[in-house]
Design an enzyme around this catalytic site. Structure first.
Site, mmCIF file in Angstrom:
data_model
loop_
_atom_site.group_PDB
_atom_site.id
_atom_site.type_symbol
_atom_site.label_atom_id
_atom_site.label_comp_id
_atom_site.label_asym_id
_atom_site.label_seq_id
_atom_site.Cartn_x
_atom_site.Cartn_y
_atom_site.Cartn_z
ATOM 1 N N GLU A 1 0.832 -1.206 0.000
ATOM 2 C CA GLU A 1 0.000 0.000 0.000
ATOM 3 C C GLU A 1 0.868 1.258 0.000
ATOM 4 O OE1 GLU A 1 -2.752 -0.655 3.265
ATOM 5 O OE2 GLU A 1 -3.812 -2.187 2.092
ATOM 6 N N GLU B 1 -1.627 -10.346 -5.778
ATOM 7 C CA GLU B 1 -1.562 -11.077 -7.048
ATOM 8 C C GLU B 1 -0.648 -10.338 -8.031
ATOM 9 O OE1 GLU B 1 -4.201 -10.178 -5.319
ATOM 10 O OE2 GLU B 1 -5.880 -11.563 -5.542
HETATM 11 N N1 THU Z 1 -6.082 -6.866 -2.014
HETATM 12 C C1 THU Z 1 -5.249 -7.793 -2.575
HETATM 13 O O1 THU Z 1 -4.028 -7.785 -2.338
HETATM 14 N N2 THU Z 1 -5.782 -8.700 -3.431
HETATM 15 C C2 THU Z 1 -7.111 -8.793 -3.723
HETATM 16 O O2 THU Z 1 -7.495 -9.590 -4.570
HETATM 17 C C3 THU Z 1 -8.070 -7.957 -3.006
HETATM 18 C C4 THU Z 1 -7.501 -6.812 -2.268
HETATM 19 C C5 THU Z 1 -5.500 -5.862 -1.114
HETATM 20 C C6 THU Z 1 -5.433 -4.474 -1.676
HETATM 21 C C7 THU Z 1 -5.375 -3.619 -0.424
HETATM 22 O O3 THU Z 1 -4.015 -3.517 -0.012
HETATM 23 C C8 THU Z 1 -6.133 -4.463 0.620
HETATM 24 O O4 THU Z 1 -6.252 -5.767 0.062
HETATM 25 C C9 THU Z 1 -7.509 -3.931 0.962
HETATM 26 O O5 THU Z 1 -8.248 -3.720 -0.185
#
Ligand code: THU
Length: 130
Positions: free
Chosen positions: A43, A54
């Site tokens: 993030e 992913e």
């Molecule tokens: N997130 C993922 O890493 N993969 C997904 O398929 C869904 C969401 C992460 C993005 C963000 O850092 C956190 O989950 C909350 O949305």
């Protein structure tokens, strides 16, 4: 084996940088020759600039030379059965066929197995752009 791919995803999840959502996610991909590439979400204070687990895994996979993806595992600490977001379904479909297995996991192992084609029906294909 599905469980070892889950373990790779869970190990990657431990490296997540998710100070804003506090929602760590891990993903792992396996190619037909047995190589495994894993990643976690990363993030950024300017929220839309962060990216998914992913996507990190796909970055490692592309940098290592790619290949046929046969299996994908995704896990999240705080969700009983995470499914990849819409953007990641499209990114995964760029490199993996509709028959690729997708292991949806909780913190302890695989909860459900689907195919990428089931996760992204009627997905946009880039063939015409090539
Ligand atoms: N997130 C993922 O890493 N993969 C997904 O398929 C869904 C969401 C992460 C993005 C963000 O850092 C956190 O989950 C909350 O949305």
């Amino acid at each position: 084996m599905a469980h070892d791919l889950f373990l790779a995803a869970r190990a990657a999840m431990a490296k997540a940088y998710a100070p804003y959502s506090k929602f760590p996610v891990g993903a792992a991909l396996r190619t037909e020759d047995g190589r495994v590439f894993a990643g976690a979400n990363i993030e950024v204070a300017s929220y839309p600039e962060g990216w998914c687990a992913e996507t990190t895994a796909l970055g490692h996979y592309v940098m290592a030379g790619g290949g046929q993806i046969t299996e994908i595992a995704v896990t999240a600490e705080r969700m009983a059965r995470i499914t990849p977001c819409g953007g990641c379904r499209q990114r995964l479909a760029e490199f993996a066929g509709p028959e690729a297995k997708l292991y949806l996991c909780d913190e302890t192992g695989v909860v459900e197995t689907v195919t990428l084609g089931e996760m992204l029906p009627y997905g946009f294909k880039g063939e015409i752009l090539k």
